[in-house]
Design an enzyme around this catalytic site. Structure first.
Site, PDB file in Angstrom:
ATOM      1  CG  ASN A  27      -1.798   1.159   1.301  1.00  0.00           C
ATOM      2  OD1 ASN A  27      -2.370   1.465   0.572  1.00  0.00           O
ATOM      3  ND2 ASN A  27      -2.032   1.718   2.225  1.00  0.00           N
ATOM      4  CG  HIS A  65      -0.898   6.078   4.459  1.00  0.00           C
ATOM      5  ND1 HIS A  65      -2.351   5.912   4.604  1.00  0.00           N
ATOM      6  CD2 HIS A  65      -0.684   7.078   5.542  1.00  0.00           C
ATOM      7  CE1 HIS A  65      -2.799   6.874   5.427  1.00  0.00           C
ATOM      8  NE2 HIS A  65      -1.767   7.433   5.818  1.00  0.00           N
ATOM      9  CG  ASP A 118      -0.517  -5.541   9.572  1.00  0.00           C
ATOM     10  OD1 ASP A 118      -1.558  -4.496   9.368  1.00  0.00           O
ATOM     11  OD2 ASP A 118       0.144  -5.378  10.303  1.00  0.00           O
ATOM     12  CG  ASP A 158      -3.538   3.298   6.150  1.00  0.00           C
ATOM     13  OD1 ASP A 158      -3.510   2.615   5.163  1.00  0.00           O
ATOM     14  OD2 ASP A 158      -4.328   4.162   6.336  1.00  0.00           O
TER      15      ASP A 158
END
Ligand code: GAR
Length: 211
Positions: A114, A116, A148, A152
């Site tokens: 991801n 962020h 996970d 975030d």
């Protein structure tokens, strides 16, 4: 190791909007700076501009409107089916505004990334840029991390720092961060493609980057 000696990463990229991070991946692949191919782009929104970027690059796209699914798990099951069918091995959440469940994470263990727009663990969740401005921090940035089961959270791979300027509003700050996101995301994928990223076993699960 040079890119031609690496096994190219087979990527699936999930988006919800403009898709500039997807664009950064596509440009790096096109320029030969990243040993990868984008096998499929999935959006949960039919109007996501990133779908046009993908189509222009000749990449297959799919729209899965999350509202058509009765639960997050059923939505994620549809994501997994489409990604597996396309032969995807690594999943990148690139401005994907949905919380994912264990259905996706278990199908791609330690293979979902991801990006962020903050220096995690600061400012997780929605509109991290506005959170940073509201708090009054003088520096913020972006984080690329493995996903996970938290929001975030998960092992950090790459972070970049940007200053918060006195006259910043949410958009000027978001733009400055976005430039660094594009670098950070490609850098993280390059490290993975080079086999240099290791998630340490054990409870802390930190990322070690091999030299
Ligand atoms: C990026 O700033 C990304 O970090 C953020 O959405 C933007 C998408 O831009 N994602 C999140 O906030 C997810 N929590 P893009 O569509 O141009 O890549």
């Amino acid at each position: 190791m040079k890119p031609e000696h690496e096994t190219p990463l087979k990527l699936g990229v999930l988006i919800s909007g403009s898709g500039t991070n997807l664009g950064a991946i596509l440009s790096a692949v096109e320029a030969g700076r990243l040993s990868a191919s984008v096998a499929l782009v999935i959006s949960n929104r039919v109007d996501a501009f990133g779908l046009e970027r993908a189509a222009k690059a000749g990449v297959a796209t799919k729209v899965l409107p999350h509202r058509e699914f009765a639960s997050r798990e059923l939505f994620d099951q549809a994501l997994v089916s489409a990604l597996k069918e396309a032969g995807v091995e690594w999943v990148v959440l690139a401005g994907f505004m949905r919380v994912v469940t264990s259905v996706l994470l278990d199908a791609f263990p330690d293979r979902v990334l991801n990006v962020h727009p903050a220096l995690l663990p600061s400012f997780p969740g929605v509109d991290a840029q506005a959170q940073a401005l509201a708090y009054g921090v003088k520096w913020t940035g972006c984080t690329v991390h493995f996903v996970d089961s938290g929001v975030d959270t998960g092992p950090v791979i790459v972070q970049k720092v940007v200053p918060v300027l006195a006259d910043d509003d949410r958009d000027t700050l978001a733009k400055r961060i976005l430039v660094e996101e594009h670098q950070a995301l490609v850098e993280a994928l390059q490290l993975i493609a080079a086999g240099r990223v290791l998630v340490e076993p054990g409870p802390r699960r930190r990322v070690r980057v091999r030299p």
